[in-house]
Design a protein around this motif. Structure first.
Motif, mmCIF file in Angstrom:
data_model
loop_
_atom_site.group_PDB
_atom_site.id
_atom_site.type_symbol
_atom_site.label_atom_id
_atom_site.label_comp_id
_atom_site.label_asym_id
_atom_site.label_seq_id
_atom_site.Cartn_x
_atom_site.Cartn_y
_atom_site.Cartn_z
ATOM 1 N N LEU A 102 0.812 -1.218 0.000
ATOM 2 C CA LEU A 102 0.000 0.000 0.000
ATOM 3 C C LEU A 102 0.842 1.264 0.000
ATOM 4 O O LEU A 102 0.298 2.364 -0.066
ATOM 5 C CB LEU A 102 -0.910 0.007 1.236
ATOM 6 N N ARG A 103 2.144 1.097 0.060
ATOM 7 C CA ARG A 103 3.028 2.260 0.100
ATOM 8 C C ARG A 103 3.195 2.826 -1.300
ATOM 9 O O ARG A 103 3.622 2.128 -2.215
ATOM 10 C CB ARG A 103 4.385 1.866 0.672
ATOM 11 N N ARG A 104 2.871 4.125 -1.427
ATOM 12 C CA ARG A 104 2.951 4.771 -2.739
ATOM 13 C C ARG A 104 4.362 5.293 -3.008
ATOM 14 O O ARG A 104 5.205 5.359 -2.106
ATOM 15 C CB ARG A 104 1.963 5.944 -2.777
ATOM 16 N N ALA A 105 4.564 5.646 -4.269
ATOM 17 C CA ALA A 105 5.871 6.207 -4.634
ATOM 18 C C ALA A 105 6.139 7.499 -3.882
ATOM 19 O O ALA A 105 7.275 7.776 -3.483
ATOM 20 C CB ALA A 105 5.926 6.449 -6.147
ATOM 21 N N SER A 106 5.092 8.285 -3.649
ATOM 22 C CA SER A 106 5.267 9.535 -2.897
ATOM 23 C C SER A 106 5.655 9.257 -1.454
ATOM 24 O O SER A 106 6.420 10.014 -0.848
ATOM 25 C CB SER A 106 3.987 10.366 -2.955
ATOM 26 N N ASP A 107 5.137 8.150 -0.894
ATOM 27 C CA ASP A 107 5.509 7.780 0.474
ATOM 28 C C ASP A 107 6.984 7.391 0.547
ATOM 29 O O ASP A 107 7.696 7.758 1.491
ATOM 30 C CB ASP A 107 4.652 6.625 0.966
ATOM 31 N N TYR A 109 -3.784 14.328 -3.088
ATOM 32 C CA TYR A 109 -5.194 14.699 -3.167
ATOM 33 C C TYR A 109 -5.675 14.711 -4.602
ATOM 34 O O TYR A 109 -6.798 14.293 -4.910
ATOM 35 C CB TYR A 109 -5.413 16.067 -2.523
ATOM 36 N N ALA A 110 -4.808 15.198 -5.515
ATOM 37 C CA ALA A 110 -5.183 15.208 -6.926
ATOM 38 C C ALA A 110 -5.343 13.784 -7.453
ATOM 39 O O ALA A 110 -6.278 13.482 -8.215
ATOM 40 C CB ALA A 110 -4.131 15.966 -7.736
ATOM 41 N N GLN A 111 -4.453 12.876 -7.049
ATOM 42 C CA GLN A 111 -4.559 11.485 -7.481
ATOM 43 C C GLN A 111 -5.804 10.830 -6.908
ATOM 44 O O GLN A 111 -6.493 10.078 -7.607
ATOM 45 C CB GLN A 111 -3.312 10.716 -7.053
ATOM 46 N N TRP A 112 -6.070 11.110 -5.618
ATOM 47 C CA TRP A 112 -7.273 10.537 -5.017
ATOM 48 C C TRP A 112 -8.533 11.023 -5.729
ATOM 49 O O TRP A 112 -9.460 10.254 -5.954
ATOM 50 C CB TRP A 112 -7.345 10.923 -3.547
ATOM 51 N N THR A 115 -8.803 12.007 -8.874
ATOM 52 C CA THR A 115 -8.876 11.360 -10.185
ATOM 53 C C THR A 115 -9.341 9.911 -10.066
ATOM 54 O O THR A 115 -10.204 9.445 -10.826
ATOM 55 C CB THR A 115 -7.502 11.420 -10.877
ATOM 56 N N GLU A 116 -8.786 9.185 -9.097
ATOM 57 C CA GLU A 116 -9.163 7.789 -8.918
ATOM 58 C C GLU A 116 -10.616 7.656 -8.466
ATOM 59 O O GLU A 116 -11.329 6.742 -8.883
ATOM 60 C CB GLU A 116 -8.234 7.130 -7.908
ATOM 61 N N TRP A 117 -11.069 8.569 -7.612
ATOM 62 C CA TRP A 117 -12.455 8.511 -7.155
ATOM 63 C C TRP A 117 -13.427 8.809 -8.284
ATOM 64 O O TRP A 117 -14.508 8.224 -8.356
ATOM 65 C CB TRP A 117 -12.668 9.471 -6.004
ATOM 66 N N ASP A 118 -13.044 9.704 -9.184
ATOM 67 C CA ASP A 118 -13.898 9.984 -10.347
ATOM 68 C C ASP A 118 -14.083 8.741 -11.208
ATOM 69 O O ASP A 118 -15.119 8.580 -11.869
ATOM 70 C CB ASP A 118 -13.290 11.112 -11.186
ATOM 71 N N LEU A 119 -13.079 7.852 -11.206
ATOM 72 C CA LEU A 119 -13.188 6.616 -11.982
ATOM 73 C C LEU A 119 -13.955 5.533 -11.234
ATOM 74 O O LEU A 119 -14.704 4.755 -11.837
ATOM 75 C CB LEU A 119 -11.783 6.100 -12.334
ATOM 76 N N VAL A 120 -13.772 5.494 -9.927
ATOM 77 C CA VAL A 120 -14.384 4.414 -9.145
ATOM 78 C C VAL A 120 -15.808 4.738 -8.713
ATOM 79 O O VAL A 120 -16.654 3.852 -8.616
ATOM 80 C CB VAL A 120 -13.502 4.121 -7.900
ATOM 81 N N GLU A 121 -16.107 5.987 -8.476
ATOM 82 C CA GLU A 121 -17.405 6.370 -7.903
ATOM 83 C C GLU A 121 -18.598 5.905 -8.742
ATOM 84 O O GLU A 121 -19.580 5.391 -8.175
ATOM 85 C CB GLU A 121 -17.430 7.876 -7.694
ATOM 86 N N PRO A 122 -18.564 6.039 -10.075
ATOM 87 C CA PRO A 122 -19.725 5.525 -10.849
ATOM 88 C C PRO A 122 -19.921 4.026 -10.660
ATOM 89 O O PRO A 122 -21.063 3.552 -10.546
ATOM 90 C CB PRO A 122 -19.363 5.878 -12.293
#
Length: 201
Positions: free
Chosen positions: A27-32, A181-184, A186-193
């Motif tokens: 679960l560790r991201r590249a930013s982490d 936050y920007a990645q979250w 974007t990902e939520w826009d894809l998953v939410e529908p």
């Protein structure tokens, strides 16, 4: 079913191929990872940079101040002068200006003005510092002041390094959080529908 194959059997779970390598977090991201690496770099800067900056800046300031001390001592000397008129004592708190006269080592008589205690009488002696031209000046800097200046500059340099490291850490965290936050979003826009569609059935 045997106890060996039972899910409730004692002992550690049997490893399988899908386990993550030891010491890694899926679960560790590249930013982490970048933030952790950058934090180690900043810690190294603190450990090495703070004493190095303090020592370098402090010694430089001290050596510069000592050069000033030697120059002022060579250019100034103390003389004994006499007050040429009575000084009023109306204000017993603050010193009052008074005319003084002294004789240089070469026999030249000079006059000037300095501050003396209120109520000082004519003929009283005062000690003043003069330069090579015979003008009244301040006492030369001493070694204690030079050391204090060196310590002050060294401490300020150390605080500057610490402040710079903290600012770099805060700026990096802010930039990474904005990216996360920007990645979250974007990902939520894809998953939410897809997520909402599950509750419409």
């Amino acid at each position: 079913m045997s106890a060996h194959g039972s899910p409730s059997a004692s002992g550690p779970p049997r490893p399988h191929q899908g386990n993550a390598p030891h010491g890694t977090n899926p679960l560790r991201r590249a930013s982490d990872r970048f933030e952790s690496w950058f934090g180690r770099v900043l810690m190294l800067v603190l450990v090495l940079g703070v004493p190095a900056a303090a020592l370098s800046a402090g010694l430089t300031a001290y050596e510069s101040s000592m050069r000033t001390v030697h120059a002022q001592v060579a250019q100034r000397h103390e003389v004994v002068a006499r007050v040429t008129s009575d000084v009023p004592g109306d204000d017993p708190v603050s010193k009052q200006p008074a005319r003084i006269r002294w004789i240089e080592q070469n026999g030249v008589t000079r006059t000037g003005t300095t501050f003396v205690e209120p109520g000082t009488r004519k003929g009283a002696t005062v000690r003043v510092w003069v330069n090579r031209d015979g003008a009244i000046t301040d006492a030369p800097m001493n070694t204690v002041a030079a050391k204090a200046h060196g310590w002050f500059v060294g401490v300020m340099a150390a605080l500057g390094v610490i402040a710079g490291v903290q600012a770099a850490r805060a700026a990096t965290r802010l930039a990474l959080d904005r990216r996360r936050y920007a990645q979250w979003t974007t990902e939520w826009d894809l998953v939410e529908p897809l997520w909402s569609q599950r509750f419409r059935r």
